[in-house]
Scaffold this motif. Structure first.
Motif, PDB file in Angstrom:
ATOM      1  N   PRO A 342     -11.348  10.393   6.269  1.00  0.00           N
ATOM      2  CA  PRO A 342     -10.224  11.284   6.616  1.00  0.00           C
ATOM      3  C   PRO A 342      -9.454  10.827   7.850  1.00  0.00           C
ATOM      4  O   PRO A 342      -8.228  10.930   7.899  1.00  0.00           O
ATOM      5  CB  PRO A 342     -10.912  12.636   6.853  1.00  0.00           C
ATOM      6  CG  PRO A 342     -12.194  12.540   6.099  1.00  0.00           C
ATOM      7  CD  PRO A 342     -12.620  11.115   6.184  1.00  0.00           C
ATOM      8  N   TRP A 343     -10.165  10.321   8.839  1.00  0.00           N
ATOM      9  CA  TRP A 343      -9.508   9.824  10.046  1.00  0.00           C
ATOM     10  C   TRP A 343      -8.738   8.546   9.755  1.00  0.00           C
ATOM     11  O   TRP A 343      -7.592   8.376  10.178  1.00  0.00           O
ATOM     12  CB  TRP A 343     -10.537   9.585  11.145  1.00  0.00           C
ATOM     13  CG  TRP A 343     -10.005   8.828  12.320  1.00  0.00           C
ATOM     14  CD1 TRP A 343     -10.377   7.590  12.734  1.00  0.00           C
ATOM     15  CD2 TRP A 343      -8.990   9.243  13.242  1.00  0.00           C
ATOM     16  NE1 TRP A 343      -9.669   7.197  13.843  1.00  0.00           N
ATOM     17  CE2 TRP A 343      -8.797   8.204  14.180  1.00  0.00           C
ATOM     18  CE3 TRP A 343      -8.211  10.393  13.367  1.00  0.00           C
ATOM     19  CZ2 TRP A 343      -7.874   8.280  15.211  1.00  0.00           C
ATOM     20  CZ3 TRP A 343      -7.283  10.468  14.392  1.00  0.00           C
ATOM     21  CH2 TRP A 343      -7.131   9.422  15.308  1.00  0.00           C
ATOM     22  N   LYS A 344      -9.365   7.646   9.006  1.00  0.00           N
ATOM     23  CA  LYS A 344      -8.721   6.363   8.719  1.00  0.00           C
ATOM     24  C   LYS A 344      -7.446   6.556   7.906  1.00  0.00           C
ATOM     25  O   LYS A 344      -6.438   5.891   8.135  1.00  0.00           O
ATOM     26  CB  LYS A 344      -9.705   5.459   7.966  1.00  0.00           C
ATOM     27  CG  LYS A 344      -9.195   4.050   7.724  1.00  0.00           C
ATOM     28  CD  LYS A 344     -10.258   3.193   7.071  1.00  0.00           C
ATOM     29  CE  LYS A 344      -9.755   1.779   6.835  1.00  0.00           C
ATOM     30  NZ  LYS A 344     -10.776   0.926   6.186  1.00  0.00           N
ATOM     31  N   GLU A 345      -7.492   7.489   6.939  1.00  0.00           N
ATOM     32  CA  GLU A 345      -6.339   7.698   6.072  1.00  0.00           C
ATOM     33  C   GLU A 345      -5.248   8.539   6.718  1.00  0.00           C
ATOM     34  O   GLU A 345      -4.072   8.369   6.411  1.00  0.00           O
ATOM     35  CB  GLU A 345      -6.798   8.356   4.765  1.00  0.00           C
ATOM     36  CG  GLU A 345      -7.659   7.438   3.906  1.00  0.00           C
ATOM     37  CD  GLU A 345      -8.122   8.099   2.622  1.00  0.00           C
ATOM     38  OE1 GLU A 345      -7.888   9.329   2.469  1.00  0.00           O
ATOM     39  OE2 GLU A 345      -8.718   7.406   1.783  1.00  0.00           O
ATOM     40  N   LYS A 346      -5.618   9.433   7.611  1.00  0.00           N
ATOM     41  CA  LYS A 346      -4.630  10.339   8.204  1.00  0.00           C
ATOM     42  C   LYS A 346      -4.282  10.007   9.654  1.00  0.00           C
ATOM     43  O   LYS A 346      -3.203  10.355  10.128  1.00  0.00           O
ATOM     44  CB  LYS A 346      -5.145  11.781   8.132  1.00  0.00           C
ATOM     45  CG  LYS A 346      -5.293  12.313   6.718  1.00  0.00           C
ATOM     46  CD  LYS A 346      -5.846  13.734   6.734  1.00  0.00           C
ATOM     47  CE  LYS A 346      -5.812  14.356   5.342  1.00  0.00           C
ATOM     48  NZ  LYS A 346      -6.655  13.645   4.377  1.00  0.00           N
ATOM     49  N   GLY A 347      -5.182   9.348  10.354  1.00  0.00           N
ATOM     50  CA  GLY A 347      -4.952   9.081  11.767  1.00  0.00           C
ATOM     51  C   GLY A 347      -4.122   7.849  12.048  1.00  0.00           C
ATOM     52  O   GLY A 347      -3.525   7.722  13.120  1.00  0.00           O
ATOM     53  N   TYR A 348      -4.062   6.933  11.072  1.00  0.00           N
ATOM     54  CA  TYR A 348      -3.333   5.685  11.247  1.00  0.00           C
ATOM     55  C   TYR A 348      -2.121   5.640  10.322  1.00  0.00           C
ATOM     56  O   TYR A 348      -2.146   6.205   9.227  1.00  0.00           O
ATOM     57  CB  TYR A 348      -4.229   4.483  10.943  1.00  0.00           C
ATOM     58  CG  TYR A 348      -5.342   4.268  11.921  1.00  0.00           C
ATOM     59  CD1 TYR A 348      -5.174   3.436  13.022  1.00  0.00           C
ATOM     60  CD2 TYR A 348      -6.579   4.895  11.756  1.00  0.00           C
ATOM     61  CE1 TYR A 348      -6.203   3.229  13.930  1.00  0.00           C
ATOM     62  CE2 TYR A 348      -7.615   4.695  12.656  1.00  0.00           C
ATOM     63  CZ  TYR A 348      -7.422   3.859  13.743  1.00  0.00           C
ATOM     64  OH  TYR A 348      -8.445   3.665  14.641  1.00  0.00           O
ATOM     65  N   LEU A 349      -1.092   4.948  10.758  1.00  0.00           N
ATOM     66  CA  LEU A 349       0.027   4.687   9.860  1.00  0.00           C
ATOM     67  C   LEU A 349      -0.450   3.846   8.673  1.00  0.00           C
ATOM     68  O   LEU A 349      -1.293   2.960   8.837  1.00  0.00           O
ATOM     69  CB  LEU A 349       1.130   3.921  10.599  1.00  0.00           C
ATOM     70  CG  LEU A 349       1.972   4.720  11.598  1.00  0.00           C
ATOM     71  CD1 LEU A 349       2.774   3.774  12.474  1.00  0.00           C
ATOM     72  CD2 LEU A 349       2.899   5.682  10.854  1.00  0.00           C
ATOM     73  N   PRO A 350       0.075   4.099   7.481  1.00  0.00           N
ATOM     74  CA  PRO A 350      -0.263   3.224   6.347  1.00  0.00           C
ATOM     75  C   PRO A 350       0.113   1.784   6.672  1.00  0.00           C
ATOM     76  O   PRO A 350       1.095   1.521   7.376  1.00  0.00           O
ATOM     77  CB  PRO A 350       0.605   3.776   5.206  1.00  0.00           C
ATOM     78  CG  PRO A 350       0.924   5.173   5.613  1.00  0.00           C
ATOM     79  CD  PRO A 350       1.004   5.166   7.107  1.00  0.00           C
ATOM     80  N   ARG A 351      -0.653   0.851   6.181  1.00  0.00           N
ATOM     81  CA  ARG A 351      -0.391  -0.553   6.505  1.00  0.00           C
ATOM     82  C   ARG A 351       0.976  -1.008   6.017  1.00  0.00           C
ATOM     83  O   ARG A 351       1.556  -1.936   6.574  1.00  0.00           O
ATOM     84  CB  ARG A 351      -1.504  -1.432   5.929  1.00  0.00           C
ATOM     85  CG  ARG A 351      -2.803  -1.322   6.722  1.00  0.00           C
ATOM     86  CD  ARG A 351      -3.745  -2.454   6.384  1.00  0.00           C
ATOM     87  NE  ARG A 351      -4.814  -2.508   7.362  1.00  0.00           N
ATOM     88  CZ  ARG A 351      -6.097  -2.239   7.102  1.00  0.00           C
ATOM     89  NH1 ARG A 351      -6.461  -1.880   5.897  1.00  0.00           N
ATOM     90  NH2 ARG A 351      -7.011  -2.333   8.048  1.00  0.00           N
ATOM     91  N   ASP A 352       1.492  -0.368   4.973  1.00  0.00           N
ATOM     92  CA  ASP A 352       2.800  -0.772   4.445  1.00  0.00           C
ATOM     93  C   ASP A 352       3.904   0.207   4.828  1.00  0.00           C
ATOM     94  O   ASP A 352       4.919   0.305   4.136  1.00  0.00           O
ATOM     95  CB  ASP A 352       2.731  -0.908   2.925  1.00  0.00           C
ATOM     96  CG  ASP A 352       2.355   0.409   2.238  1.00  0.00           C
ATOM     97  OD1 ASP A 352       1.936   1.350   2.930  1.00  0.00           O
ATOM     98  OD2 ASP A 352       2.491   0.478   1.002  1.00  0.00           O
TER      99      ASP A 352
END
Length: 359
Positions: A342-352
């Motif tokens: 959940p943190w990785k998917e929501k806390g960071y901007l998508p790579r693209d």
């Protein structure tokens, strides 16, 4: 005035004893190890981390801790670090953890886990989610004490002499791969072998190999793969991180003082940060150079990635059923990956994100 010489001499002796004790307590023990490496020190971000760590230790200890790195094959074979440290033939060595997975299956998970933890995630799991304790449980029975001492960005997925358009194209391909990734690739009918990096250019050039994976784009460039294999595929699903360890003979490690242990461990902490920062700093420019030189830099299709993921689940279930410790290490990694999601998917901007908004 009469001086109480007895009290004076006693006080002087006490001060001298305290000074001697303090000096002894602060004295840095001398450590002289030859440290063979699995990779040449000239390989950027892969082989140059241990020499950097050794330099930091000499500086911090004023030369008392002197780890003399040795190039692959000059002391022992490049892929024989683990067994020689285990047998006590050498005090320490530096290698990617995974070459020994025929003897220690769980070792490969610490080296790289397909569709597993990326470098920063792996560091977090190792130090704060039980990885370090599991590592000791895996290796101490073999009289080896490994210390995480380097981690680098994902490897390239593979260099090929011919274009890959579907999973059917993997059938019969002679491919160099190591660790769990190699076993997964064999699920697609690939003939997989392990070879040292220095032999791969000629093997590709002469057709002994149809393809290879080895390391980061910077390392692949140094080894010249782009000159003999025109197709490069990404992402590095099989090694989202590549983790290197300082292997120390357990008896040798236990014989060290706490100060020396702390200095070595902290130098390896620094080496881990150094290696991932150095790796990330360099890869974008290399990819551009590959494209400019005519290399076909491709991304595997969603269908191929999905097929690799399914094969990964098959291999991991099989290995976990066959080896209890492998299963526990893998389960621990996957539990942490799920907790982090959940943190990785929501806390960071998508790579693209830049391509999504048209920049």
């Amino acid at each position: 005035m009469k001086i109480n010489t007895g009290k004076y001499l006693a006080s002087t002796a006490l001060v001298g004893a305290l000074a001697f004790t303090a000096t002894t307590a602060n004295a840095q023990e001398n450590v002289r190890w030859q440290v063979p490496m699995a990779f040449a020190s000239t390989l950027t971000a892969l082989g140059d981390t241990m020499p950097w760590v050794a330099d930091q230790l000499r500086a911090m200890s004023n030369g008392a801790i002197d780890l003399q790195v040795a190039e692959p094959g000059t002391v022992i074979p490049a892929l024989a670090i683990f067994e020689n440290v285990s047998d006590g033939n050498i005090d320490a060595g530096f290698s990617w953890m995974g070459y020994e997975w025929g003897t220690v299956p769980a070792a490969a998970l610490f080296g790289a886990t397909p569709f597993g933890l990326e470098s920063i995630e792996f560091m977090a799991w190792m130090h704060f989610h039980g990885g370090k304790e599991l590592l000791a449980e895996v290796f101490h029975p073999y009289d080896v004490h490994p210390i995480l001492c380097g981690t680098i960005s994902p490897e390239t997925a593979g260099w090929f002499r011919e274009e890959i358009t579907s999973v059917d194209d993997f059938q019969g391909i002679r491919f160099r791969a190591a660790g769990i990734g190699g076993e997964i690739m064999a699920e697609f009918g690939m003939s997989v072998t392990v070879m040292p990096g220095g032999e791969l250019y000629q093997a590709l050039e002469t057709g002994v190999l149809d393809g290879t994976e080895f390391s980061l784009p910077t390392v692949d460039e140094q080894l010249g793969f782009y000159q003999v294999a025109p197709y490069l595929y990404l992402p590095g699903w099989h090694q989202p991180s590549t983790n290197q360890f300082l292997y120390v003979n357990l008896g040798v490690w236990e014989g060290l003082g706490d100060q020396t242990k702390a200095m070595i461990e902290n130098a390896c902490w620094a080496g881990t940060a150094y290696s991932i920062a150095r790796a990330e700093a360099l890869q974008g420019a290399v990819i551009q150079r590959f494209e400019e030189s005519g290399t076909n830099v491709e991304t595997y299709s969603d269908e191929i990635i999905a097929a690799f993921h399914e094969a990964t689940k098959t291999v991991m279930e099989r290995r976990s059923a066959a080896d209890e410790l492998f299963g526990r290490v893998y389960a621990s990694m996957m539990e942490y990956q799920a907790e982090l999601r959940p943190w990785k998917e929501k806390g960071y901007l998508p790579r693209d994100w830049q391509s999504r908004i048209g920049e």
